[in-house]
Design an enzyme around this catalytic site. Structure first.
Site, PDB file in Angstrom:
ATOM      1  N   LYS A 102       3.117  -2.434 -17.677  1.00 19.60           N
ATOM      2  CA  LYS A 102       3.218  -2.552 -16.217  1.00 19.60           C
ATOM      3  C   LYS A 102       4.247  -3.630 -15.886  1.00 19.60           C
ATOM      4  CE  LYS A 102       0.111  -3.147 -12.252  1.00 19.60           C
ATOM      5  NZ  LYS A 102      -1.274  -3.517 -11.865  1.00 19.60           N
ATOM      6  N   HIS A 104       4.857  -4.824 -12.770  1.00 19.51           N
ATOM      7  CA  HIS A 104       4.577  -5.550 -11.527  1.00 19.51           C
ATOM      8  C   HIS A 104       3.153  -6.093 -11.602  1.00 19.51           C
ATOM      9  CE1 HIS A 104       3.090  -1.444 -10.934  1.00 19.51           C
ATOM     10  NE2 HIS A 104       2.200  -1.968 -10.126  1.00 19.51           N
TER      11      HIS A 104
END
Length: 220
Positions: A102, A104
């Site tokens: 991921k 963010h």
């Protein structure tokens, strides 16, 4: 065979997670039985399975601080086992990984409790080629954890190829240097089906399969 192992096999058969017949495995072998932990697909079934894992963990007297569930099947398994251990009075951390990092929010591939300096127990359904477990070992190491053991539902106790008579579980145990605990094994399955005449079980086919592909860890 312990009552816990017998209960696991009963639960697996009732959930259709354990089936008998003819099944073509990824290896190309024709197996007289098949196990799919994904069929523990309700709250009651998953809770029953988690109880069997917790029994195996307690029986092995494993001292752990964090459970790690490899994506994908290991995630719900680890979560359910963490809940069961908490119900029994032992609260442990829970961590798992994403298949895709991921970029963010908190970012990264690891989610949940910190494993830094902690004793970690890897929870998964089975070990086949051992590739997924080796990836899990690397992820725990990347998170700073110390793997105490690996726990799987079923050890098929069969060789990967004719050049090495060790099973996938034995290879992982030897290479990683950590215990690999199974809720049940092929030996347990054979004893249970012989004694209980489990629905659809073909005992001669099971024995022939073990004779052909059984590892050094299985009884002969």
């Amino acid at each position: 065979m312990s009552r816990s192992r017998e209960r696991f096999l009963e639960l697996a058969l009732a959930a259709d997670a354990l089936r008998f017949g003819e099944f073509t495995l990824k290896s190309g072998r024709i197996s007289p039985y098949f196990f799919n932990a994904g069929r523990f697909d309700s709250g009651a079934r998953l809770a029953g399975l988690a109880s069997c894992y917790a029994d195996a963990i307690e029986h092995a007297a494993l001292d752990v601080e964090v459970l790690f569930g490899p994506a994908y099947k290991g995630i719900p398994l680890a979560a359910a086992v963490a809940c069961e251990l908490s119900r029994r009075g032992k609260d442990v951390g829970l961590a798992y990984n994403r298949k895709e990092a991921k970029d963010h929010g908190e970012g990264g591939t690891l989610v949940g409790a910190s494993m830094e300096g902690k004793r970690v127990l890897i929870i998964d359904d089975v070990i086949t080629a051992g590739t997924a477990i080796r990836e899990a070992l690397d992820l725990v190491a990347a998170g700073g954890g110390i793997v105490s053991a690996i726990v799987v539902a079923l050890d098929r106790q069969e060789v990967l190829d004719d050049s090495d008579r060790r099973s996938a579980v034995q290879r992982v145990r030897d290479s990683a240097g950590v215990p690999v605990i199974s809720v049940a094994t092929l030996d347990d399955l054979l004893e249970w089906t012989a004694r209980n005449g489990a629905s659809g079980a073909d005992q001669p086919a099971l024995l022939a399969y073990r004779s052909r592909y059984g590892s050094a860890s299985s009884s002969h």
